[in-house]
Write an enzyme that holds these catalytic residues in place. Structure first.
Site, PDB file in Angstrom:
ATOM      1  N   GLN A  32      -7.222  23.089  -3.525  1.00  0.00           N
ATOM      2  CA  GLN A  32      -7.181  24.360  -2.779  1.00  0.00           C
ATOM      3  C   GLN A  32      -7.982  24.264  -1.480  1.00  0.00           C
ATOM      4  O   GLN A  32      -7.678  24.955  -0.505  1.00  0.00           O
ATOM      5  CB  GLN A  32      -7.727  25.501  -3.651  1.00  0.00           C
ATOM      6  CG  GLN A  32      -7.506  26.883  -3.073  1.00  0.00           C
ATOM      7  CD  GLN A  32      -8.160  27.967  -3.920  1.00  0.00           C
ATOM      8  OE1 GLN A  32      -8.988  27.678  -4.785  1.00  0.00           O
ATOM      9  NE2 GLN A  32      -7.787  29.206  -3.681  1.00  0.00           N
ATOM     10  N   HIS A  45       0.838  -1.209   0.000  1.00  0.00           N
ATOM     11  CA  HIS A  45       0.000   0.000   0.000  1.00  0.00           C
ATOM     12  C   HIS A  45       0.871   1.257   0.000  1.00  0.00           C
ATOM     13  O   HIS A  45       1.832   1.344   0.769  1.00  0.00           O
ATOM     14  CB  HIS A  45      -0.864  -0.060   1.274  1.00  0.00           C
ATOM     15  CG  HIS A  45      -1.894   0.995   1.366  1.00  0.00           C
ATOM     16  ND1 HIS A  45      -1.807   2.033   2.254  1.00  0.00           N
ATOM     17  CD2 HIS A  45      -3.057   1.158   0.702  1.00  0.00           C
ATOM     18  CE1 HIS A  45      -2.884   2.799   2.139  1.00  0.00           C
ATOM     19  NE2 HIS A  45      -3.661   2.287   1.206  1.00  0.00           N
ATOM     20  N   ASP A  48      -7.026  14.419  -6.266  1.00  0.00           N
ATOM     21  CA  ASP A  48      -6.651  13.090  -5.755  1.00  0.00           C
ATOM     22  C   ASP A  48      -7.871  12.445  -5.111  1.00  0.00           C
ATOM     23  O   ASP A  48      -8.349  12.935  -4.087  1.00  0.00           O
ATOM     24  CB  ASP A  48      -5.541  13.285  -4.707  1.00  0.00           C
ATOM     25  CG  ASP A  48      -5.061  11.991  -4.098  1.00  0.00           C
ATOM     26  OD1 ASP A  48      -5.346  10.922  -4.657  1.00  0.00           O
ATOM     27  OD2 ASP A  48      -4.365  12.063  -3.058  1.00  0.00           O
TER      28      ASP A  48
END
Ligand code: NAI
Length: 349
Positions: free
Chosen positions: A307, A116, A174
């Protein structure tokens, strides 16, 4: 409990080192975990240390891996990770992809047989900080139903993208391809709270609000999130000749075995497509365009991707990173692990 960035990194490094990782590898893993905690992505920070420590101690994360870069073309390579710590393998592979993309314009490196690797934006932002576009995808344990299914097949298969603007600013996206992370369901269980019916399904594939009845997670936006999860699995699993779909190993099954996971980095050098200066200027322009969009009712401002994490990052920088007390107590204790992660079914209560 508030802990400074440096102190948290030291505590994590020390624990992973005691569990068996080398100083160098423990340093890199702690850096990636603190990167996540510092942005408030606690699901992929210090919370994971005890799990990693157990897997390292039991041999399922190879503390002395034989890393090997196999170049397969001018812009392609396989980074053989030998089931070493995923964060380390993915970082080294990204370093190679950065070198390759600076030279050849583009690089695609598959990381093969890894553990991972945490929050993927660590790796994509690493590329963006060097004036490149970073993209990364990886496999994770099967716990997500395909659209219309009552059984899990894919993992939460995340994807991340980062590109540089001016003055060190990055646009950074992400995400897992599921509506909610598994950690959020564990949180609801611990608080005995219901969950929205859009997050997960029960054993019959029916949406459930009971966190104890969750049998699998739902992909984002129905068939579209399901399709993205498929794409991630093809790029980071099938392409590298690794186990795919529901054959991907579980995070919680037999911690003495390597996970054999895959990750794929794609790095693009904007200089080979337009000038880096005009690219960065236009990324900055797109950031300001987005910030100038009229907010909808209930919103103060439109943020560009990534942001939204800046406010918490700044607050943590000033006052220390907020860490759950139990996790802090574990980190400062002499305990390596409590043998609590080695079981078969992540959906067990
Ligand atoms: P999330 O849902 O918190 O955020 C997803 C994206 O949306 C982020 O880029 C975030 O900056 C952006 N965003 C959120 N709110 C926003 C707003 N108001 N305005 C503009 N942008 C906004 O992320 P998620 O899906 O919970 O993933 C968390 C982490 O888990 C990621 O770092 C991911 O890489 C990691 N992960 C890792 C896995 C692995 O196996 N290594 C598996 C699954 C997830």
């Amino acid at each position: 409990m508030r802990v400074s960035n440096q102190d948290l990194k030291g505590l994590i490094k020390n624990k992973l080192n005691k569990a068996g990782l080398t100083e160098e590898h423990a340093e890199i893993v702690s850096e990636v975990l603190v990167f996540a905690d510092a942005k408030g992505i606690h699901s992929h920070g210090a919370m994971r240390v005890e799990y990693y420590a157990e897997r390292i101690a039991k041999g399922g994360i190879n503390a002395d891996p034989n890393f090997n870069l196999e170049k397969t073309g001018p812009s392609s390579a396989i980074f053989h990770a030998d089931n070493g710590a995923g964060h380390v393998a993915a970082k080294f592979a990204m370093d190679e992809a950065i070198k390759m993309a600076k030279e050849n314009g583009v690089a695609i490196i598959g990381v093969k047989k890894m553990s991972h690797s945490g929050a993927l934006s660590y790796f994509t932002e690493h590329a963006a900080k060097q004036d490149l576009i970073g993209f990364s995808v990886c496999q994770s344990d099967p716990m997500v139903v395909p659209f219309g299914g009552a059984e899990s097949y894919y993992g939460t298969n995340p994807l991340a993208f980062a590109a540089p603007g001016n003055d060190g600013k990055l646009i950074s996206f992400d995400m897992a391809t599921t509506v909610q992370a598994w950690g959020k369901i564990l949180h609801a269980r611990s608080k005995n709270q219901p969950i929205p019916d859009t997050w997960a399904v029960d054993v019959n594939g029916e949406p459930t609000t009971d966190p104890l009845k969750v049998h699998a997670l739902l992909p984002i936006a129905g068939p579209k999130g399901y399709g993205l999860g498929m794409m991630v699995d093809v790029l980071s699993g099938i392409l590298l000749g690794l186990p795919f779909g529901n054959k991907v190993s579980s995070m919680y099954h037999d911690l003495s075995e390597g996970r054999n996971l895959g990750q794929l980095h794609l790095v693009i050098n904007p200089e080979k497509f337009s000038s880096i200066n005009s690219f960065k200027q236009n990324i900055s322009n797109t950031m300001s365009d987005l910030n100038a969009i009229k907010p909808a009712s209930g919103f103060d401002q439109v943020f560009y991707p990534g942001q939204n994490l800046e406010k918490i990052e700044k607050e943590y920088e000033e006052n220390g990173i907020e860490i759950v007390d139990d996790i802090y107590q574990y980190l400062v204790s002499d305990v390596i692990h409590n043998n609590s992660y080695d079981h078969n079914d992540p959906f067990d209560e």
